[in-house]
Design a protein around this motif. Structure first.
Motif, PDB file in Angstrom:
ATOM      1  N   GLN A  90       0.808  -1.216   0.000  1.00  0.00           N
ATOM      2  CA  GLN A  90       0.000   0.000   0.000  1.00  0.00           C
ATOM      3  C   GLN A  90       0.843   1.268   0.000  1.00  0.00           C
ATOM      4  O   GLN A  90       0.329   2.342  -0.257  1.00  0.00           O
ATOM      5  CB  GLN A  90      -0.915   0.017   1.221  1.00  0.00           C
ATOM      6  N   PHE A  91       2.133   1.169   0.304  1.00  0.00           N
ATOM      7  CA  PHE A  91       2.962   2.352   0.455  1.00  0.00           C
ATOM      8  C   PHE A  91       4.266   2.236  -0.319  1.00  0.00           C
ATOM      9  O   PHE A  91       5.325   2.098   0.277  1.00  0.00           O
ATOM     10  CB  PHE A  91       3.254   2.603   1.941  1.00  0.00           C
ATOM     11  N   THR A 114       7.874   8.915  -0.620  1.00  0.00           N
ATOM     12  CA  THR A 114       6.658   8.132  -0.835  1.00  0.00           C
ATOM     13  C   THR A 114       6.131   8.388  -2.244  1.00  0.00           C
ATOM     14  O   THR A 114       6.065   9.529  -2.690  1.00  0.00           O
ATOM     15  CB  THR A 114       5.587   8.499   0.200  1.00  0.00           C
ATOM     16  N   THR A 163       3.005   8.213  -4.929  1.00  0.00           N
ATOM     17  CA  THR A 163       1.556   8.297  -4.873  1.00  0.00           C
ATOM     18  C   THR A 163       0.974   8.032  -6.256  1.00  0.00           C
ATOM     19  O   THR A 163       1.361   8.699  -7.226  1.00  0.00           O
ATOM     20  CB  THR A 163       1.120   9.697  -4.393  1.00  0.00           C
ATOM     21  N   GLN A 174       0.290  10.549  -9.382  1.00  0.00           N
ATOM     22  CA  GLN A 174       1.231  11.667  -9.340  1.00  0.00           C
ATOM     23  C   GLN A 174       2.596  11.190  -9.830  1.00  0.00           C
ATOM     24  O   GLN A 174       3.302  10.488  -9.108  1.00  0.00           O
ATOM     25  CB  GLN A 174       1.353  12.214  -7.917  1.00  0.00           C
ATOM     26  N   CYS A 228       2.418   5.432 -12.038  1.00  0.00           N
ATOM     27  CA  CYS A 228       1.581   4.284 -11.715  1.00  0.00           C
ATOM     28  C   CYS A 228       0.446   4.176 -12.730  1.00  0.00           C
ATOM     29  O   CYS A 228      -0.267   5.151 -12.978  1.00  0.00           O
ATOM     30  CB  CYS A 228       1.016   4.433 -10.299  1.00  0.00           C
ATOM     31  N   TRP A 249       3.690   0.166 -11.027  1.00  0.00           N
ATOM     32  CA  TRP A 249       4.642   1.259 -11.210  1.00  0.00           C
ATOM     33  C   TRP A 249       5.572   0.973 -12.383  1.00  0.00           C
ATOM     34  O   TRP A 249       6.047  -0.142 -12.548  1.00  0.00           O
ATOM     35  CB  TRP A 249       5.446   1.478  -9.925  1.00  0.00           C
TER      36      TRP A 249
END
Length: 85
Positions: free
Chosen positions: A8-9, A22, A24, A27, A55, A60
């Motif tokens: 999730q991160f 991090t 996102t 973005q 992403c 990714w």
């Protein structure tokens, strides 16, 4: 840079400074020497816009942007949009 992939991160870790970036979804994450980069690189061997992480469909990808300075992942030159595992 080390990829720190948690389901999730997703993040990048700068091994030298221990800074965590991090990622996102939705973005793009730009790496290069330009001030607009999310991760600014000072090495002149790096282009102003070296590569972008983006992403798509919860996956990714690394997209190299430089035509003069190659991008490598684990010692392998990346020549086009590449899925990151």
């Amino acid at each position: 840079l080390t990829s720190v992939t948690m389901s999730q991160f997703p993040a990048l870790m700068d091994d030298r400074t221990k800074t965590r970036y991090t990622l996102t979804a939705g973005q793009p994450f730009l790496v290069g020497r330009t001030e607009e980069s999310q991760l600014k690189v000072t090495d002149v061997a790096c282009s102003r816009r070296q590569f972008v992480l983006q992403c798509e469909s919860n996956q990714w990808h690394l997209v190299p942007l430089s035509t003069t300075s190659p991008t490598f992942v684990n010692g392998v030159q990346i020549e086009g949009k590449t899925l990151l595992a």
